[in-house]
Each structure stands twice: as structure tokens, then as C-alpha cells.
Design a protein around this motif. Structure first.
Motif, PDB file in Angstrom:
ATOM      1  N   VAL A  72      11.715  -0.293   4.143  1.00  0.00           N
ATOM      2  CA  VAL A  72      10.959   0.881   3.710  1.00  0.00           C
ATOM      3  C   VAL A  72       9.474   0.540   3.544  1.00  0.00           C
ATOM      4  CG1 VAL A  72      10.727   2.653   1.932  1.00  0.00           C
ATOM      5  CG2 VAL A  72      12.999   1.776   2.533  1.00  0.00           C
ATOM      6  N   ALA A  73       8.640   1.330   4.216  1.00  0.00           N
ATOM      7  CA  ALA A  73       7.191   1.110   4.116  1.00  0.00           C
ATOM      8  C   ALA A  73       6.574   1.999   3.041  1.00  0.00           C
ATOM      9  CB  ALA A  73       6.519   1.378   5.458  1.00  0.00           C
ATOM     10  N   ASP A  74       7.205   3.138   2.761  1.00  0.00           N
ATOM     11  CA  ASP A  74       6.687   4.041   1.728  1.00  0.00           C
ATOM     12  C   ASP A  74       7.848   4.877   1.180  1.00  0.00           C
ATOM     13  OD1 ASP A  74       5.485   5.913   0.138  1.00  0.00           O
ATOM     14  OD2 ASP A  74       4.028   6.584   1.630  1.00  0.00           O
ATOM     15  N   TYR A  75       8.206   4.607  -0.072  1.00  0.00           N
ATOM     16  CA  TYR A  75       9.369   5.282  -0.664  1.00  0.00           C
ATOM     17  C   TYR A  75       9.098   6.740  -1.008  1.00  0.00           C
ATOM     18  CZ  TYR A  75      11.525   0.696  -1.346  1.00  0.00           C
ATOM     19  OH  TYR A  75      12.079  -0.536  -1.148  1.00  0.00           O
ATOM     20  N   ARG A  76       7.826   7.132  -0.961  1.00  0.00           N
ATOM     21  CA  ARG A  76       7.499   8.504  -1.349  1.00  0.00           C
ATOM     22  C   ARG A  76       7.205   9.379  -0.139  1.00  0.00           C
ATOM     23  NH1 ARG A  76       5.450   5.001  -4.891  1.00  0.00           N
ATOM     24  NH2 ARG A  76       5.843   5.291  -7.125  1.00  0.00           N
TER      25      ARG A  76
END
Ligand code: GLC
Length: 536
Positions: A72-76
């Protein structure tokens, strides 16, 4: 569109049927060959019609997809291949209108090497605060040319990669998945915020990836066979993390399901104490061979290990990491073991399908919640992926001996006659077998004897019979090789795993069979039945 489902009790998760969506392969809304949230939204009525209570989505976050989104590079953010955050919010709301809850997948053990934290750590260099969020170490050997320790990767090979300035970093999975340092306050704070971020968007639950691996012995010592505690599996400190997570979930009424692979039932149950996780996947059942004594023991052990902590059991036959059920049950060795995966293991799919049908009724009759992996309701077999199309890192890191997990991740067939079986677009990201038309949803919907019809009917009956929910079970006397279990309200499930047809106990009503009874009204081999027993 199907009518909204009736609301369930507050503890919906204690006996829910939860459908696992692998977004890349469920349905492709924009026709680019990769499944997406638009595809899921369009197919929500299918899930409502199937009768599931909740959907667990494997990671849909921004990711380079080295490990299918578990990097995951950005959880949001939602990965652009899947859609947008706004679409995820719409999906959660639309699912809720149909009575379906959403569970997201959080990957706390590691991030992608493209995550801003890891990029900053690489740029900042040895000894920097940025590196302290990961496990960077100098190497061993005269020039630091040897890895800091000897831990084997969960995906074969080493757990260490050296960066140009000479330091090494730890990754229990691929080098593109650096492990976070859970002793660092930023790591804890960040994940608590991520949980809030998704709970605030209306998700009902969170699946926790690799849930027993987060904490490491700070000395990072070599692995010594049999040494207790293990340097990174199931360290006592991990429970503190889950206690703080539980407090957050309680604020939102959310629930957890942990991916906890642990052989020791007592250690496993510690994750399910009342102030920790609500549930965890039952891998002892998933890996259990199709053998009556082994299955019965797996069921008894599961119930016994959950009872002291008051948590409900979960029942899982397959997921996106393991061989599909009909293939596994059609093989000589009907258990599952990552280490035993090989190309070309023969499988009798007719036999495997028959057993998978019986297993569906067994599983759905057991006390607790049930996980259903997309395509399981269609009876999809494991697909053979041409070598040049395999994407799973597990295959490559095994040196090519392990076929990897792509065979259970093939895009779903929706329409028998449409291009790509109606998945959307013409060229799905993984090739679909040429003989899958018969598995397509439209064909199965029209066939009362199909796997899909069996699942729909079983889920409909289960929903209407509170006796099938949470609670206990009683084994009834039965001939060798036959499992016969009673729930409350006179509900009985009988499964015949012997070689001979079995007589059924006296009953008032036959609710459902996985295959027809024989002419004498007996239960054929590899068949299960749900009955309403005769009152004494
Ligand atoms: C879990 C996931 C699997 C993934 C791994 C690393 O086991 O189920 O798909 O590869 O964690 O995140």
C-alpha cells in the motif's frame, strides 16, 4: 433490485455470511481489463440476491500492485485502477441500502516501497529519524555484505534487501513491502488514524492482514528452530496494539477479523479476548482435508478454543491466497499446505465439486460466521495460468516451483456468451479458461441444480433459521464416516464422507440436500443434507 434485507441483531458479526471481493477480479466497470469499484457497484444487487450480510474487500488503496494491493502506497486513497475515494464512499452507502456491510482490509505489517515514508527513509540515509519507522540495519560480514540476520521470508528467499548506502531493510514479504517498526510511535499513531478514517466513512469492519507478525524482537536475533518466543511471530507485545485498536472500533461500532495463522490454539485465542479482536480466520478448518475424523476434530477444536474467550468461530474454505475448494477436494491430498503447491497436480473436478457442495452445507450449518470467497458460490476451480501470464510474486520467489496464487484470482465469469464472460472489456488482466461458460452467473442462475442456486437457497434458509446462527452444536450418533450434527430448533446437518450410502435420522422435513438422495432415501457419499428432525 432486491428488497432491503431485514436488520440483524447488534452482534451481526457473530453469525454473518461475509463475501470476499477481490476487486481486481470481481467486475470491470470501465472495460480496461481490471475489476473496479464501478464494477462492484453495478453488481451489488447480485450480492444482495445471493443473501450475504457483508462484503470484505481485499485492499483497494493506491498501490503499485506488486503483491495484488498488499503493498500500500497510500491508505487514504483508492487506487486509480479501482476508482476514487468518492466512489468507495458511494459503494459503502449503496451496499448499506441493500443491507450489506463493508469490511476493508488494513495491512499494518508493511507498506509499499513507494509509500512516502519509505521514500523519505531512503532519501534521509542511515541513522535518520525517517529510517527509524522501518527496520534498517547495517549488514554483517567484514564489509556489511551479509544480511543482518537469517530470517526466511514468508514468500521464500531472504527478508533483507541492501540499499545503495550499504544499509539493509527488513521485509517479511517482497522487497517492495518494507516492514514497519511497530515500536515507533508514528507507526501506531498513523494506523489509529487510518482506522478512524475508514470507520468514519461507514465501514463496519476491518480485516487485519498478517495480524500476528507486526511486532519484532528489537534485537532482530537469528531464527532458532523451536525457540520460544519466535523473533517475529506472535510476540506478547502485539496484544497491546490490538487493545488500543479495539477501543477505536468500539467508538464506531466496528469489528475486526484478524488474519492469524498460528498452530497453537491457546495463543490464537489470545487475539480474541474481549478487549482485542472480535474474530479471526479459522485456518485450521481451511487447511483440513476432506476426511470425517479430521473435520470433526477441526470443528471441535475450533469451538473449544473460542469458548473460553467468548468469541464466535469463523468458517473459511478458501480465499485469495489458497487453492480453490473444488480443485483441492478433487485431489488425492485434499488438505491445503502452501509448501506443497506444485504445478500439474491432478484433480477430479466432478468429485471436488460434489464435495464442495457438501462442504458448503456443513460450513453454513456450523455456529459462527462464514466467509465465502468470490467465485466459490459458482464452484470455480483453480485455473491454470500460462507461465508468461503469472503475476504473483510467490511464484517468482519460489524459483518457479510454486504456481502462485493467480489461479484463484481469475476474473469472474458473469455471462456465458459475452466477451471475457461479461467481466467487462475484452482482455482481463489474467486470462480466463476457455471452458468457463458453464460457470457463468447467467447460466447458473437459470439452473436450479447449480452451485449458485445451492448457495442462494442455503443462505436464504440459514437467514430464516435462527437455530443456524451463533450457539453450540451437538454431535449425533452416526455410522463411521458420517458427520451428523444438531443445532437448536431441531436443525440437523448430516454429511456422508463414507464410501456407502447412509441412512438418515428420523426427520419431519428435508430442508436442502447438496445432491439428491438415492432411491431408498439414503444419503449418498460426499453429500450433505439439512433436516428438521422429528420431535420426540
Ligand atoms: C496476507 C494476504 C496475502 C498477502 C500477504 C502480504 O497473507 O492475504 O495476499 O500477500 O498478507 O501482505
Amino acid at each position: 433490485m432486491a428488497a432491503p434485507l431485514p436488520p440483524r441483531t447488534t452482534d451481526w458479526w457473530r453469525d454473518a455470511v461475509i463475501y470476499q471481493v477481490y476487486p481486481r477480479s470481481f467486475a470491470d466497470g470501465d472495460g480496461d481489463g481490471t475489476g473496479d469499484l464501478a464494477g462492484v457497484r453495478a453488481r451489488l444487487p447480485y450480492l444482495a440476491e445471493l443473501g450475504v450480510d457483508a462484503v470484505w474487500f481485499t485492499p483497494w488503496y493506491a498501490s503499485p500492485m506488486v503483491d495484488g494491493g498488499y503493498d500500500v502506497a497510500d491508505y487514504r486513497a483508492v487506487d486509480p485502477a479501482f476508482g476514487t475515494l468518492e466512489e468507495a464512499e458511494k459503494l459503502i452507502a449503496e451496499a448499506a441500502e441493500l443491507g450489506i456491510r463493508v469490511i476493508v482490509d488494513i495491512v499494518p505489517n508493511h507498506v509499499s516501497d513507494q509509500h512516502p515514508w519509505f521514500r523519505a527513509a531512503l532519501a534521509a540515509g542511515p541513522g535518520s529519524p525517517e529510517r527509524a519507522r522501518f527496520h534498517f540495519r547495517p549488514g554483517r560480514g567484514t564489509h556489511g555484505e551479509l544480511p543482518p540476520n537469517d530470517w526466511p521470508s514468508q514468500f521464500a528467499g531472504s527478508t533483507w534487501t541492501r540499499v545503495p548506502d550499504g544499509e539493509w531493510y527488513l521485509h517479511l514479504f517482497t522487497p517492495e513491502q518494507p516492514d514497519l517498526n511497530w515500536a515507533h510511535p508514528d507507526v501506531r499513531r498513523e494506523h489509529e488514524e487510518i482506522l478512524r478514517f475508514w470507520f468514519a466513512r461507514g465501514v463496519a469492519g476491518v480485516r487485519i492482514d498478517s495480524a500476528a507478525l507486526l511486532t519484532k524482537d528489537p534485537e532482530l536475533p537469528d531464527f532458532v528452530e523451536g525457540h520460544d518466543p519466535h523473533p517475529y511471530i506472535d510476540l506478547d507485545e502485539i496484544h497491546d496494539i490490538y487493545r488500543s485498536w479495539r477501543a477505536i472500533a468500539d467508538e464506531y461500532g466496528g469489528v475486526f477479523v484478524g488474519e492469524v495463522w498460528l498452530p497453537d490454539p491457546e495463543r490464537f485465542a489470545r487475539y480474541l479476548r474481549p478487549d482485542e479482536l472480535h474474530t479471526a480466520f479459522n485456518f485450521s478448518f481451511l487447511t483440513c482435508p476432506w476426511e470425517p475424523d479430521r473435520l470433526r476434530r477441526a470443528i471441535d477444536d475450533t469451538l473449544a478454543e473460542h469458548a473460553p474467550v467468548g468469541a464466535p468461530a469463523t468458517w473459511v474454505l478458501c480465499n485469495h491466497d489458497v487453492t480453490r475448494t473444488v480443485t483441492r477436494y478433487g485431489r488425492e491430498d485434499t488438505g491445503f499446505d502452501f509448501a506443497a503447491k506444485r504445478f500439474g497436480i491432478p484433480a477430479d473436478l466432478a468429485l471436488g465439486t460434489r464435495r464442495a457442495r457438501a462442504a458448503a452445507l456443513l460450513t453454513l450449518a456450523l455456529p459462527g460466521s462464514v466467509y465465502l470467497y468470490q467465485g466459490e458460490e459458482l464452484g470455480l476451480p483453480e485455473a491454470d495460468i500460462p507461465l508468461d501470464r503469472i503475476q504473483d510474486p510467490m511464484h517468482f520467489r519460489s524459483g518457479g516451483t510454486d504456481p502462485g496464487r493467480d489461479g484463484c484470482r481469475v476474473p469472474l465469469p458473469w455471462e456465458a456468451e459475452a466477451p471475457a464472460y461479461g467481466f467487462g472489456g475484452a482482455a482481463p488482466w489474467l486470462p480466463q479458461p476457455a471452458d468457463w461458460a458453464g460457470y457463468a452467473v447467467d447460466r447458473q442462475r437459470a439452473d436450479p441444480d447449480s452451485m449458485l442456486s445451492l448457495y442462494r437457497e442455503a443462505l436464504r434458509l440459514r437467514r430464516g433459521e435462527p437455530g443456524f446462527g451463533d450457539g453450540s452444536l451437538t454431535w449425533l450418533p452416526a455410522p463411521a464416516g458420517v458427520l451428523s450434527l444438531a443445532r437448536t430448533d431441531g436443525l440437523v446437518c448430516v454429511v456422508n464422507l463414507s464410501d456407502a450410502p447412509a441412512d438418515l435420522p428420523p426427520y419431519d422435513r428435508l430442508l436442502l440436500t447438496s445432491d439428491p438422495l438415492d432411491a431408498e432415501g439414503r444419503l449418498p457419499r460426499d453429500t450433505a443434507v439439512w433436516l428438521r428432525a422429528t420431535h420426540d
